[in-house]
Design a protein around this motif. Structure first.
Motif, PDB file in Angstrom:
ATOM      1  N   LEU A 132       0.816  -1.218   0.000  1.00  0.00           N
ATOM      2  CA  LEU A 132       0.000   0.000   0.000  1.00  0.00           C
ATOM      3  C   LEU A 132       0.849   1.267   0.000  1.00  0.00           C
ATOM      4  N   LYS A 133       1.981   1.233   0.702  1.00  0.00           N
ATOM      5  CA  LYS A 133       2.829   2.426   0.806  1.00  0.00           C
ATOM      6  C   LYS A 133       3.361   2.883  -0.543  1.00  0.00           C
ATOM      7  N   GLN A 134       3.333   2.006  -1.535  1.00  0.00           N
ATOM      8  CA  GLN A 134       3.795   2.372  -2.880  1.00  0.00           C
ATOM      9  C   GLN A 134       2.900   3.454  -3.499  1.00  0.00           C
ATOM     10  N   ASN A 135       1.600   3.437  -3.138  1.00  0.00           N
ATOM     11  CA  ASN A 135       0.629   4.311  -3.800  1.00  0.00           C
ATOM     12  C   ASN A 135      -0.240   5.167  -2.877  1.00  0.00           C
ATOM     13  N   PHE A 136      -0.189   4.899  -1.573  1.00  0.00           N
ATOM     14  CA  PHE A 136      -1.093   5.592  -0.661  1.00  0.00           C
ATOM     15  C   PHE A 136      -0.359   6.081   0.581  1.00  0.00           C
ATOM     16  N   VAL A 137      -0.891   7.142   1.169  1.00  0.00           N
ATOM     17  CA  VAL A 137      -0.486   7.527   2.519  1.00  0.00           C
ATOM     18  C   VAL A 137      -1.249   6.594   3.446  1.00  0.00           C
ATOM     19  N   ILE A 138      -0.557   5.970   4.389  1.00  0.00           N
ATOM     20  CA  ILE A 138      -1.254   5.115   5.339  1.00  0.00           C
ATOM     21  C   ILE A 138      -0.966   5.577   6.764  1.00  0.00           C
ATOM     22  N   ALA A 139      -1.912   5.282   7.644  1.00  0.00           N
ATOM     23  CA  ALA A 139      -1.763   5.611   9.061  1.00  0.00           C
ATOM     24  C   ALA A 139      -2.681   4.699   9.856  1.00  0.00           C
ATOM     25  N   ILE A 140      -2.380   4.608  11.132  1.00  0.00           N
ATOM     26  CA  ILE A 140      -3.238   3.891  12.067  1.00  0.00           C
ATOM     27  C   ILE A 140      -3.854   4.921  12.998  1.00  0.00           C
ATOM     28  N   ILE A 141      -5.159   4.806  13.168  1.00  0.00           N
ATOM     29  CA  ILE A 141      -5.896   5.683  14.073  1.00  0.00           C
ATOM     30  C   ILE A 141      -6.607   4.768  15.068  1.00  0.00           C
TER      31      ILE A 141
END
Length: 137
Positions: A33-42
């Motif tokens: 996912l990090k290849q194409n998106f900003v990711i985070a945990i909330i």
């Protein structure tokens, strides 16, 4: 679909509850996912030491004490990375916290089953079933 960010719940969504370790398949998913998106945990988890531990094994933001279903911390994070809620998907295992917060945010949402559904205690599974019944009606 115009998605630029993926926000995950933590416990029981991407990590067994309070384990502090990602399963290998989840690590692979994050790398992809990090290849194409900003990711985070909330996460709603309020234990700072635990959130810090998870942050130490993550190369993306891990935000605790989110007070979901309030979308406030999600909105603040998205603003910091200049991404609109409509460009975001929220993924979680709880309809009345994770999914509701995503809906209130104005994001797309994906409800997943608990990553540890086979080992959860009966009261927890019962509450999960009740939540799903509530959202179906």
């Amino acid at each position: 679909m115009g998605i630029n960010a993926v926000l995950f719940d933590l416990d029981s969504t991407v990590m067994p509850s309070k384990s502090g370790e990602y399963p290998e398949k989840v690590k692979e998913l994050f790398e992809s996912l990090k290849q194409n998106f900003v990711i985070a945990i909330i996460s709603n988890n309020k234990n700072k030491d635990y959130i810090d531990k998870v942050q130490s094994i993550s190369d993306f933001p891990v935000i605790g004490n989110a007070n979901k279903p309030s979308p406030k911390k999600m909105r603040k994070f998205l603003k910091s990375v200049n991404i609109k809620p409509c460009e975001t998907v929220v993924i979680g295992d709880r309809p009345l916290t994770d999914i509701l917060s995503g809906k209130l945010l104005g994001a797309k949402t994906i409800l997943v089953d608990s990553i540890t559904k086979e080992t959860e205690n009966k009261p927890t599974r019962f509450v999960r079933k009740l939540e799903r019944l509530v959202i179906k009606n």
